[in-house]
Design a protein around this motif. Sequence first.
Motif, PDB file in Angstrom:
ATOM      1  N   ARG A 194       0.840  -1.204   0.000  1.00 15.54           N
ATOM      2  CA  ARG A 194       0.000   0.000   0.000  1.00 15.54           C
ATOM      3  C   ARG A 194       0.873   1.252   0.000  1.00 15.54           C
ATOM      4  NH1 ARG A 194      -3.473   2.101  -2.364  1.00 15.54           N
ATOM      5  NH2 ARG A 194      -4.111  -0.024  -2.597  1.00 15.54           N
ATOM      6  N   ALA A 195       1.956   1.249   0.788  1.00 14.36           N
ATOM      7  CA  ALA A 195       2.856   2.413   0.831  1.00 14.36           C
ATOM      8  C   ALA A 195       3.540   2.613  -0.515  1.00 14.36           C
ATOM      9  CB  ALA A 195       3.887   2.240   1.940  1.00 14.36           C
ATOM     10  N   LEU A 196       3.910   1.518  -1.190  1.00 13.86           N
ATOM     11  CA  LEU A 196       4.500   1.627  -2.528  1.00 13.86           C
ATOM     12  C   LEU A 196       3.509   2.262  -3.496  1.00 13.86           C
ATOM     13  CD1 LEU A 196       6.381  -1.755  -2.918  1.00 13.86           C
ATOM     14  CD2 LEU A 196       7.360   0.485  -3.382  1.00 13.86           C
ATOM     15  N   ALA A 197       2.268   1.796  -3.458  1.00 13.82           N
ATOM     16  CA  ALA A 197       1.246   2.342  -4.352  1.00 13.82           C
ATOM     17  C   ALA A 197       0.981   3.811  -4.058  1.00 13.82           C
ATOM     18  CB  ALA A 197      -0.032   1.524  -4.225  1.00 13.82           C
ATOM     19  N   ASP A 198       0.906   4.158  -2.787  1.00 15.08           N
ATOM     20  CA  ASP A 198       0.644   5.550  -2.411  1.00 15.08           C
ATOM     21  C   ASP A 198       1.791   6.477  -2.802  1.00 15.08           C
ATOM     22  OD1 ASP A 198      -1.796   4.786  -1.364  1.00 15.08           O
ATOM     23  OD2 ASP A 198      -1.098   4.777   0.721  1.00 15.08           O
ATOM     24  N   ALA A 199       3.000   5.956  -2.855  1.00 21.80           N
ATOM     25  CA  ALA A 199       4.173   6.769  -3.162  1.00 21.80           C
ATOM     26  C   ALA A 199       4.489   6.838  -4.658  1.00 21.80           C
ATOM     27  CB  ALA A 199       5.382   6.220  -2.400  1.00 21.80           C
ATOM     28  N   TRP A 200       3.681   6.226  -5.477  1.00 21.79           N
ATOM     29  CA  TRP A 200       3.963   6.111  -6.910  1.00 21.79           C
ATOM     30  C   TRP A 200       4.305   7.442  -7.580  1.00 21.79           C
ATOM     31  CZ3 TRP A 200       5.414   2.592 -10.169  1.00 21.79           C
ATOM     32  CH2 TRP A 200       5.278   2.799 -11.535  1.00 21.79           C
ATOM     33  N   ASP A 201       3.621   8.505  -7.213  1.00 21.59           N
ATOM     34  CA  ASP A 201       3.831   9.806  -7.866  1.00 21.59           C
ATOM     35  C   ASP A 201       4.949  10.639  -7.242  1.00 21.59           C
ATOM     36  OD1 ASP A 201       1.834   9.397  -9.774  1.00 21.59           O
ATOM     37  OD2 ASP A 201       0.282  10.169  -8.441  1.00 21.59           O
ATOM     38  N   SER A 202       5.624  10.100  -6.262  1.00 20.98           N
ATOM     39  CA  SER A 202       6.705  10.827  -5.602  1.00 20.98           C
ATOM     40  C   SER A 202       7.981   9.993  -5.705  1.00 20.98           C
ATOM     41  CB  SER A 202       6.362  11.078  -4.133  1.00 20.98           C
ATOM     42  OG  SER A 202       7.466  11.640  -3.468  1.00 20.98           O
ATOM     43  N   PRO A 203       8.895  10.350  -6.600  1.00 19.17           N
ATOM     44  CA  PRO A 203      10.093   9.528  -6.818  1.00 19.17           C
ATOM     45  C   PRO A 203      10.902   9.256  -5.553  1.00 19.17           C
ATOM     46  CG  PRO A 203       9.925  11.193  -8.522  1.00 19.17           C
ATOM     47  CD  PRO A 203       8.865  11.505  -7.510  1.00 19.17           C
ATOM     48  N   ILE A 204      11.042  10.235  -4.684  1.00 24.02           N
ATOM     49  CA  ILE A 204      11.826  10.039  -3.462  1.00 24.02           C
ATOM     50  C   ILE A 204      11.100   9.077  -2.521  1.00 24.02           C
ATOM     51  CG2 ILE A 204      12.837  11.147  -1.433  1.00 24.02           C
ATOM     52  CD1 ILE A 204      14.260  11.813  -4.099  1.00 24.02           C
ATOM     53  N   ALA A 205       9.829   9.310  -2.295  1.00 25.17           N
ATOM     54  CA  ALA A 205       9.056   8.435  -1.406  1.00 25.17           C
ATOM     55  C   ALA A 205       8.998   7.014  -1.969  1.00 25.17           C
ATOM     56  CB  ALA A 205       7.647   8.986  -1.209  1.00 25.17           C
ATOM     57  N   TYR A 206       8.849   6.893  -3.282  1.00 25.72           N
ATOM     58  CA  TYR A 206       8.806   5.567  -3.898  1.00 25.72           C
ATOM     59  C   TYR A 206      10.149   4.851  -3.737  1.00 25.72           C
ATOM     60  CZ  TYR A 206       7.739   1.809  -7.113  1.00 25.72           C
ATOM     61  OH  TYR A 206       7.509   0.565  -7.648  1.00 25.72           O
ATOM     62  N   ALA A 207      11.239   5.572  -3.897  1.00 31.90           N
ATOM     63  CA  ALA A 207      12.562   4.973  -3.725  1.00 31.90           C
ATOM     64  C   ALA A 207      12.749   4.473  -2.297  1.00 31.90           C
ATOM     65  CB  ALA A 207      13.650   5.976  -4.086  1.00 31.90           C
ATOM     66  N   VAL A 208      12.263   5.221  -1.331  1.00 30.03           N
ATOM     67  CA  VAL A 208      12.351   4.803   0.075  1.00 30.03           C
ATOM     68  C   VAL A 208      11.572   3.505   0.282  1.00 30.03           C
ATOM     69  CG1 VAL A 208      11.652   5.406   2.431  1.00 30.03           C
ATOM     70  CG2 VAL A 208      12.770   7.111   0.978  1.00 30.03           C
ATOM     71  N   GLU A 209      10.349   3.454  -0.226  1.00 34.90           N
ATOM     72  CA  GLU A 209       9.518   2.253  -0.061  1.00 34.90           C
ATOM     73  C   GLU A 209      10.096   1.073  -0.834  1.00 34.90           C
ATOM     74  OE1 GLU A 209       7.215   1.942   2.188  1.00 34.90           O
ATOM     75  OE2 GLU A 209       7.417   4.054   2.708  1.00 34.90           O
ATOM     76  N   LEU A 210      10.660   1.331  -2.000  1.00 33.89           N
ATOM     77  CA  LEU A 210      11.272   0.262  -2.788  1.00 33.89           C
ATOM     78  C   LEU A 210      12.487  -0.314  -2.060  1.00 33.89           C
ATOM     79  CD1 LEU A 210      10.989  -1.270  -5.447  1.00 33.89           C
ATOM     80  CD2 LEU A 210      12.467   0.451  -6.488  1.00 33.89           C
ATOM     81  N   ALA A 211      13.268   0.544  -1.424  1.00 30.92           N
ATOM     82  CA  ALA A 211      14.409   0.077  -0.639  1.00 30.92           C
ATOM     83  C   ALA A 211      13.939  -0.811   0.511  1.00 30.92           C
ATOM     84  CB  ALA A 211      15.205   1.264  -0.105  1.00 30.92           C
ATOM     85  N   LYS A 212      12.819  -0.446   1.125  1.00 29.77           N
ATOM     86  CA  LYS A 212      12.254  -1.284   2.196  1.00 29.77           C
ATOM     87  C   LYS A 212      11.866  -2.660   1.647  1.00 29.77           C
ATOM     88  CE  LYS A 212      10.401   2.589   4.847  1.00 29.77           C
ATOM     89  NZ  LYS A 212       9.155   3.253   5.296  1.00 29.77           N
ATOM     90  N   TYR A 213      11.265  -2.682   0.460  1.00 29.00           N
ATOM     91  CA  TYR A 213      10.880  -3.955  -0.150  1.00 29.00           C
ATOM     92  C   TYR A 213      12.112  -4.797  -0.468  1.00 29.00           C
ATOM     93  CZ  TYR A 213       8.864  -7.356  -3.359  1.00 29.00           C
ATOM     94  OH  TYR A 213       8.487  -8.526  -3.978  1.00 29.00           O
ATOM     95  N   TYR A 214      13.150  -4.180  -1.009  1.00 30.31           N
ATOM     96  CA  TYR A 214      14.383  -4.920  -1.281  1.00 30.31           C
ATOM     97  C   TYR A 214      14.973  -5.497   0.002  1.00 30.31           C
ATOM     98  CZ  TYR A 214      14.439  -3.189  -6.097  1.00 30.31           C
ATOM     99  OH  TYR A 214      14.146  -2.913  -7.403  1.00 30.31           O
TER     100      TYR A 214
END
Length: 53
Positions: free
Chosen positions: A10-30
Amino acid sequence: MSAPKPANFRALADAWDSPIAYAVELAKYYSQLNEAGYIMPAPDITTERNTDD
Protein backbone atom coordinates in the motif's frame (compact mmCIF):
# COMPACT_ATOMS: atom_id res chain seq x y z
CA MET A 1 10.37 -19.20 -7.08
CA SER A 2 8.50 -15.92 -7.33
CA ALA A 3 8.96 -13.04 -4.94
CA PRO A 4 6.26 -12.42 -2.33
CA LYS A 5 3.93 -9.45 -2.39
CA PRO A 6 5.57 -6.52 -0.59
CA ALA A 7 4.56 -6.10 3.05
CA ASN A 8 4.55 -2.38 2.24
CA PHE A 9 2.48 -2.75 -0.94
CA ARG A 10 0.00 0.00 0.00
CA ALA A 11 2.86 2.41 0.83
CA LEU A 12 4.50 1.63 -2.53
CA ALA A 13 1.25 2.34 -4.35
CA ASP A 14 0.64 5.55 -2.41
CA ALA A 15 4.17 6.77 -3.16
CA TRP A 16 3.96 6.11 -6.91
CA ASP A 17 3.83 9.81 -7.87
CA SER A 18 6.71 10.83 -5.60
CA PRO A 19 10.09 9.53 -6.82
CA ILE A 20 11.83 10.04 -3.46
CA ALA A 21 9.06 8.44 -1.41
CA TYR A 22 8.81 5.57 -3.90
CA ALA A 23 12.56 4.97 -3.72
CA VAL A 24 12.35 4.80 0.07
CA GLU A 25 9.52 2.25 -0.06
CA LEU A 26 11.27 0.26 -2.79
CA ALA A 27 14.41 0.08 -0.64
CA LYS A 28 12.25 -1.28 2.20
CA TYR A 29 10.88 -3.96 -0.15
CA TYR A 30 14.38 -4.92 -1.28
CA SER A 31 15.32 -5.27 2.39
CA GLN A 32 12.34 -7.58 2.88
CA LEU A 33 13.45 -9.69 -0.08
CA ASN A 34 17.02 -9.79 1.20
CA GLU A 35 15.92 -10.89 4.68
CA ALA A 36 13.75 -13.61 3.14
CA GLY A 37 16.70 -14.86 1.07
CA TYR A 38 15.32 -13.90 -2.34
CA ILE A 39 18.17 -11.56 -3.28
CA MET A 40 21.78 -11.12 -2.34
CA PRO A 41 22.97 -7.85 -0.79
CA ALA A 42 24.31 -5.32 -3.25
CA PRO A 43 28.09 -5.32 -3.59
CA ASP A 44 30.08 -2.51 -2.02
CA ILE A 45 30.83 -0.20 -4.94
CA THR A 46 32.93 2.18 -2.87
CA THR A 47 36.05 0.02 -2.96
CA GLU A 48 38.52 -0.19 -5.82
CA ARG A 49 38.17 -3.13 -8.17
CA ASN A 50 41.05 -5.26 -9.31
CA THR A 51 41.13 -4.88 -13.09
CA ASP A 52 43.48 -7.86 -13.48
CA ASP A 53 40.66 -10.36 -12.88
